[in-house]
Design a protein around this motif. Structure first.
Motif, PDB file in Angstrom:
ATOM      1  N   UNK A 129       0.801  -1.212   0.000  1.00 12.38           N
ATOM      2  CA  UNK A 129       0.000   0.000   0.000  1.00 12.38           C
ATOM      3  C   UNK A 129       0.839   1.270   0.000  1.00 12.38           C
ATOM      4  N   UNK A 130       2.147   1.146   0.256  1.00  7.16           N
ATOM      5  CA  UNK A 130       2.985   2.336   0.245  1.00  7.16           C
ATOM      6  C   UNK A 130       3.533   2.631  -1.151  1.00  7.16           C
ATOM      7  N   UNK A 131       3.015   1.920  -2.156  1.00  3.41           N
ATOM      8  CA  UNK A 131       3.409   2.208  -3.527  1.00  3.41           C
ATOM      9  C   UNK A 131       3.060   3.656  -3.856  1.00  3.41           C
ATOM     10  N   UNK A 132       4.001   4.423  -4.393  1.00  4.61           N
ATOM     11  CA  UNK A 132       3.701   5.824  -4.693  1.00  4.61           C
ATOM     12  C   UNK A 132       2.641   5.937  -5.778  1.00  4.61           C
ATOM     13  N   UNK A 133       1.826   6.974  -5.724  1.00  6.57           N
ATOM     14  CA  UNK A 133       0.789   7.140  -6.751  1.00  6.57           C
ATOM     15  C   UNK A 133       1.411   7.360  -8.120  1.00  6.57           C
ATOM     16  N   UNK A 134       0.754   6.900  -9.172  1.00  7.13           N
ATOM     17  CA  UNK A 134       1.295   7.090 -10.524  1.00  7.13           C
ATOM     18  C   UNK A 134       1.236   8.555 -10.944  1.00  7.13           C
ATOM     19  N   UNK A 135       1.943   8.851 -12.015  1.00  6.65           N
ATOM     20  CA  UNK A 135       1.965  10.200 -12.566  1.00  6.65           C
ATOM     21  C   UNK A 135       0.547  10.665 -12.890  1.00  6.65           C
TER      22      UNK A 135
END
Length: 255
Positions: A66-72
């Motif tokens: 869940x700590x995956x950074x949000x996409x562009x």
């Protein structure tokens, strides 16, 4: 009091469903303006105007952490919900300059652009859906948009390939769960801003709208057409709000 006014008052007393909203259709049909006005209206309403949060869909487990950074191009996650996904194609074109003439004249460049738009739209929606706390959002386009332009502007088998992509498979399911509003072409505010692809004529503009409706039907995506005769912005917002109150699905036209 007219029957129309009575119906409006009756509709406005019903609770609003927190469904993701896709405002789509041919270019220059007022999608972004409507999405922003709808966002403003929703954020002005009290919590009592909505169905309880317990009616919201369960989160979809994320395959990654869940700590995956949000996409562009993901909207600010700290903003009040609903979040607004807006002007995605415009941002991609500005970051990866392509002349509007190339969209028509260079199938390879056009396909590259449409593929990038589909992947970016999917990445944002997937991120918002798969969060441990899914985000409610409005979008002034969808994963369908690049497929429509591909089907009309790029030779086969480009459209079939995008239709079979994993990104579209997921976007299609998100749209089926949400509320899809198709803004009808033929409105009076067609303006060339130098960025978006302009229709060649009224026939092409209508053909784009017809293709949206056709493919939505083929893909089994419920949708509602916002008639071009509904011009006033406040009335267009009311139209979408009433759809959210009714939780309506299935194609409608000019009712």
């Amino acid at each position: 009091m007219s029957d129309f006014d009575s119906k409006q008052m009756s509709e406005s007393s019903k609770p609003i469903h927190r469904r993701n909203v896709y405002i789509i259709g041919a270019q220059c049909t007022g999608k972004t303006t409507l999405a922003k006005a709808l966002l403003e209206r929703l954020q002005q309403l009290s919590s009592e105007a909505f169905l309880p949060d317990s009616s919201a869909p369960e989160p979809i487990p994320r395959s990654q952490h869940d700590d995956t950074p949000p996409p562009l191009y993901t909207p600010d996650l700290a903003s009040p919900e609903p979040l607004l996904i807006t002007e995605l194609a415009r941002q991609i074109i500005r970051d990866n300059p392509i002349a509007t003439s190339d969209i028509r004249d260079s199938p390879a460049l056009s396909l590259q652009l449409q593929t990038s738009i589909l992947k970016a739209q999917h990445a944002i929606e997937a991120y918002l859906h798969h969060s441990s706390q899914p985000k409610w959002y409005l979008s002034d386009r969808s994963g369908l948009d690049p497929l429509i332009y591909t089907s009309l502007l790029i030779p086969p088998p480009a459209y079939v390939n995008l239709l079979a992509s994993s990104e579209w498979d997921e976007c299609k399911e998100y749209m089926r769960e949400g509320l899809v509003i198709v803004c009808e072409s033929g409105v009076s505010w067609l303006v060339d801003d130098g960025v978006r692809l302009m229709p060649v004529d009224a026939e092409e503009w209508k053909a784009l709208h017809d293709q949206f409706v056709k493919v939505l039907g083929e893909e089994g995506i419920p949708h509602t057409v916002l008639p071009k005769e509904v011009v006033a912005l406040e009335e267009r917002v009311d139209f979408v709000l009433n759809c959210l109150r009714e939780d309506r699905t299935g194609e409608t036209g000019r009712d």
